[in-house]
Write a protein that holds these residues in place. Structure first.
Motif: not given
Ligand SMILES: *Cc1c(COP(=O)(O)O)cnc(C)c1O
Length: 358
Positions: A34-36, A38-40, A193-195, A208-213, A341-343
């Motif tokens: 949930i960095k940044a 939480a991705y905005g 990561n998510s991928a 596991v360290r999911p972000g974007i998903m 999408a991240y950006e």
């Protein structure tokens, strides 16, 4: 009246996506990244919705402290570790986990005077060539860490460069290097990561360290979030603040980039690059007017975008415009704008109003 630019955050979708992580990696614990902000999407409300996660990953100490102060008791991992000796007292005081990726950070730990133990994640660079110790240093760094009186637990992590491509052999190479580098070391491991959660089950390991998903965008090249069973969390929406009839030959917006090919209605929606909508979104980028697809025309302004309303001649001031979200994947807008999408998600501006619902 408040400006209608809004980010609606679907907390049930976040929970659904966390469940997708847990189903995909049933033997692993989950560090929700949930960095940044939480991705905005907003740090604390997202963390509350993801309270079932076993740990949280952030980059800034301030974010970690906000989470502790909001009452979270999970592990909170500083993914870039500490930045100077002053961080140590806070890391200790707030009981944060710290990644150690560079010799300078190891030295800070060695020089620091700490009363309480610190839990460390040692980062190994297995091929990303960004952060981490070389694989053949893992044992020596471990020895130095174990000599610290203030070492709590020790875990190992690495990060993939190409996990988003299912057939890229680099991921297996990184997996093998990681396995070799800590084969004789004790401690939990984390790679995915998510991928990798979705595409590389051999990488799931202890954490596991999911972000974007979690946010419902696709981590895999060429596969949509829908294909992967993910639900969009953010819907970025606004309203038409003007609908004007223009004549064939009229030029719309900065640089007179769009010339009306015929007499046509042009809508103006209150969302621009000052809100985080990408200025590079080209003519033709899709958006939804009253739930139906329409096309962006002209250049994106700071506060506005213009919309071709020929497909929706009845659209009027006040009608809803969706820039991305449930019915319009952020991945599709990102691709149009030459980004990811991240950006886009991270970049949603502070003047957009956030609304949370479940
Ligand atoms: C950002 C980050 C993640 C999450 O990556 P996604 O591609 O968003 O899943 C995982 N691990 C580390 C170390 C990160 O910095």
């Amino acid at each position: 009246m408040t400006r209608p630019a809004v980010a609606r955050i679907n907390l049930s979708a976040l929970q659904h996506n966390l469940t997708r992580v847990q189903q995909s990696a049933p033997g692993s614990r989950v560090m929700a990244v949930i960095k940044a902000n939480a991705y905005g999407h907003g740090l604390v409300p997202v963390a509350r919705a993801l309270a079932a996660a076993d740990a949280f990953g952030v980059v800034c100490l301030e974010a970690a402290i906000s989470l502790r102060e909001a009452g979270f008791s999970q592990r909170i991992v500083l993914l870039e570790g500490l930045f100077d000796e002053g961080d140590l007292a806070l890391i200790q005081g707030y009981q944060l986990d710290v990644v150690i990726h560079h010799i300078s950070q190891l030295e800070l730990l060695e020089q620091g005077q700490l009363a309480a133990p610190v839990d460390v994640w040692l980062k190994i660079d297995t091929g990303m060539n960004r952060l981490g110790f070389a694989p053949d240093q893992a044992a020596a760094v471990t020895e130095r860490l174990e000599r610290l009186p203030q070492l709590g637990s020790l875990r190992y992590l690495t990060h993939f460069a190409c996990a988003d491509e299912r057939d890229n052999p680099a991921t297996q190479v990184q997996l093998d290097r990681f396995g070799e580098s800590c084969a004789d070391l004790n401690g939990e491991r984390s790679l995915a990561n998510s991928a990798a959660v979705l595409a590389w089950p051999a990488s799931h390991a202890d954490w596991v360290r999911p972000g974007i998903m979690l946010y419902g965008a696709s981590p895999l090249c060429g596969e949509t979030a829908q294909d992967l069973g993910l639900q969009a969390v953010m819907t970025l929406a606004t309203r038409l603040i003007a609908v004007n009839p223009h004549n064939k030959g009229d030029a719309v917006g900065y640089g007179a980039d769009w010339i009306c090919p015929e007499d046509m209605p042009v809508g103006v929606a209150a969302m621009g690059y000052g809100d985080g909508y990408p200025r590079h979104a080209p003519i033709g980028t899709p958006l939804l007017v009253n739930g139906k697809r329409a096309a962006l025309i002209g250049r994106v302004s700071m506060d506005m975008v213009c919309v071709d309303l020929r497909t929706q001649p009845d659209a009027k001031v006040g009608d809803e415009v969706v820039l991305w979200g449930e019915q319009l994947p952020v991945d599709e807008v990102a691709q149009q704008a030459g980004t990811i999408a991240y950006e886009l998600l991270c970049g949603v501006g502070s003047r957009v109003q956030f609304e949370y619902f479940s």
